[in-house]
Design a protein around this motif. Structure first.
Motif, PDB file in Angstrom:
ATOM      1  N   UNK A 105      13.580  13.804 -58.948  1.00 30.12           N
ATOM      2  CA  UNK A 105      13.165  14.471 -60.183  1.00 30.12           C
ATOM      3  C   UNK A 105      12.044  13.729 -60.897  1.00 30.12           C
ATOM      4  N   UNK A 106      11.834  12.465 -60.532  1.00 29.93           N
ATOM      5  CA  UNK A 106      10.838  11.657 -61.224  1.00 29.93           C
ATOM      6  C   UNK A 106       9.426  11.809 -60.700  1.00 29.93           C
ATOM      7  N   UNK A 107       9.220  12.677 -59.701  1.00 30.35           N
ATOM      8  CA  UNK A 107       7.916  12.770 -59.049  1.00 30.35           C
ATOM      9  C   UNK A 107       7.467  14.225 -58.952  1.00 30.35           C
ATOM     10  N   UNK A 108       6.171  14.400 -58.758  1.00 34.51           N
ATOM     11  CA  UNK A 108       5.598  15.723 -58.550  1.00 34.51           C
ATOM     12  C   UNK A 108       5.216  15.859 -57.078  1.00 34.51           C
ATOM     13  N   UNK A 109       5.670  16.933 -56.444  1.00 43.06           N
ATOM     14  CA  UNK A 109       5.447  17.128 -55.023  1.00 43.06           C
ATOM     15  C   UNK A 109       4.686  18.425 -54.772  1.00 43.06           C
ATOM     16  N   UNK A 110       4.209  18.562 -53.551  1.00 44.04           N
ATOM     17  CA  UNK A 110       3.423  19.723 -53.129  1.00 44.04           C
ATOM     18  C   UNK A 110       3.828  20.046 -51.692  1.00 44.04           C
ATOM     19  N   UNK A 111       3.722  21.295 -51.311  1.00 47.73           N
ATOM     20  CA  UNK A 111       4.101  21.682 -49.957  1.00 47.73           C
ATOM     21  C   UNK A 111       3.197  21.040 -48.900  1.00 47.73           C
ATOM     22  N   UNK A 112       2.029  20.559 -49.315  1.00 46.64           N
ATOM     23  CA  UNK A 112       1.121  19.893 -48.372  1.00 46.64           C
ATOM     24  C   UNK A 112       1.477  18.426 -48.170  1.00 46.64           C
ATOM     25  N   UNK A 113       2.412  17.911 -48.950  1.00 48.48           N
ATOM     26  CA  UNK A 113       2.830  16.513 -48.838  1.00 48.48           C
ATOM     27  C   UNK A 113       3.712  16.299 -47.609  1.00 48.48           C
ATOM     28  N   UNK A 114       3.804  15.038 -47.225  1.00 46.47           N
ATOM     29  CA  UNK A 114       4.743  14.603 -46.186  1.00 46.47           C
ATOM     30  C   UNK A 114       5.688  13.571 -46.787  1.00 46.47           C
ATOM     31  N   UNK A 115       6.963  13.651 -46.428  1.00 48.31           N
ATOM     32  CA  UNK A 115       7.935  12.629 -46.829  1.00 48.31           C
ATOM     33  C   UNK A 115       8.242  11.762 -45.612  1.00 48.31           C
ATOM     34  N   UNK A 116       7.950  10.459 -45.743  1.00 47.89           N
ATOM     35  CA  UNK A 116       8.149   9.507 -44.641  1.00 47.89           C
ATOM     36  C   UNK A 116       9.306   8.591 -45.022  1.00 47.89           C
TER      37      UNK A 116
END
Length: 253
Positions: A105-116
């Motif tokens: 909840x503390x971050x802003x994400x985008x569908x173009x991002x990758x989670x590693x």
């Protein structure tokens, strides 16, 4: 000598990574390169000693903008061992289902991002929470860990899944599930863990491949220079350019 035994074990892990994971590393790097080329992020997360590869890759000399470290202090070992934020609390917190949801909840994400994500065994709840939330937000999830060795280990998460089950793509760190690798006489437990070395090896094999892919595509990389090399009069300026680009991306500009 046990020092030489550990060195052999470490080299054996690195050899297994080279022999078995090159294609997997390339696939992971392609996914990450797409995110960075799009002006977005490869978010990085782990718990305990799995935060070390995150801190190793960025920010540091030879790293470049595009990797966003998500390091939750109570889930690291850069705290007191006993007392406040000690090992007892850490072991409890990494197993608390829902904690990872709150972290996200503390971050802003985008569908173009990758989670590693980095997880040696893949069974603890915080990492699984983060992976599931990343998938909900439309991100690709890449997991590095001892995937083959962890087969059959029971997850602690109510989803019934390990982090390896959730991932879009997995790179096997090839480290033994017990981690410590050297027998010690008169002792039950081994010494000489190799998982951190395995993670760092995989990190730089991956990050250098990402760099190669982006350079071949003509993408400018903002690489952190060494500011300790005599005669390099523009290092400070190049570092400032890197930090400015990082701030620009964080601001979502």
């Amino acid at each position: 000598m046990l020092a030489q035994q550990w060195l052999k074990n470490a080299r054996d892990v690195m050899t297994r990574i080279e022999e078995t994971q090159m294609d997997n590393i390339r696939i992971a790097a392609e996914i990450m390169a797409d995110s960075i080329e799009a002006g977005r992020w490869v978010h990085t997360f782990g718990c305990g000693h799995a935060t070390i590869p995150i801190e190793e890759m960025y920010p540091r000399i030879g790293g470049f903008v595009g990797f966003h470290p998500m390091v939750e202090l109570p889930l690291t070992f850069f705290t007191r061992i006993t007392g406040e934020m000690g090992v007892h609390q850490f072991v409890f917190l990494e197993r608390v289902e829902g904690y990872g949801v709150e972290i996200m909840k503390g971050y802003t994400f985008d569908t173009r991002d990758t989670m590693w994500l980095f997880s040696h065994t893949g069974i603890n709840n915080v990492n699984i929470d983060v992976a599931l939330e990343a998938k909900k937000k439309g991100m690709k999830v890449i997991v590095f860990g001892s995937a083959a060795e962890a087969v059959g280990k029971k997850t602690r998460h109510s989803s019934g899944k390990t982090i390896f089950d959730i991932a879009d793509h997995v790179v096997d760190s090839c480290a033994p599930i017990a981690d410590a690798s050297v027998d010690l006489k008169n002792h039950q437990d081994k010494v000489g863990p190799v998982s951190t070395m395995a993670f760092i090896t995989c990190v730089w094999m991956t990050v250098t491949t990402v760099a190669e892919i982006l350079a071949d595509r003509g993408v400018k990389l903002f690489i952190h220079p060494s500011h300790n090399v005599p005669g390099d009069d523009t290092a400070k300026e190049r570092l400032e350019d890197c930090l400015a680009e990082y701030k620009r991306r964080i601001a979502g500009v």
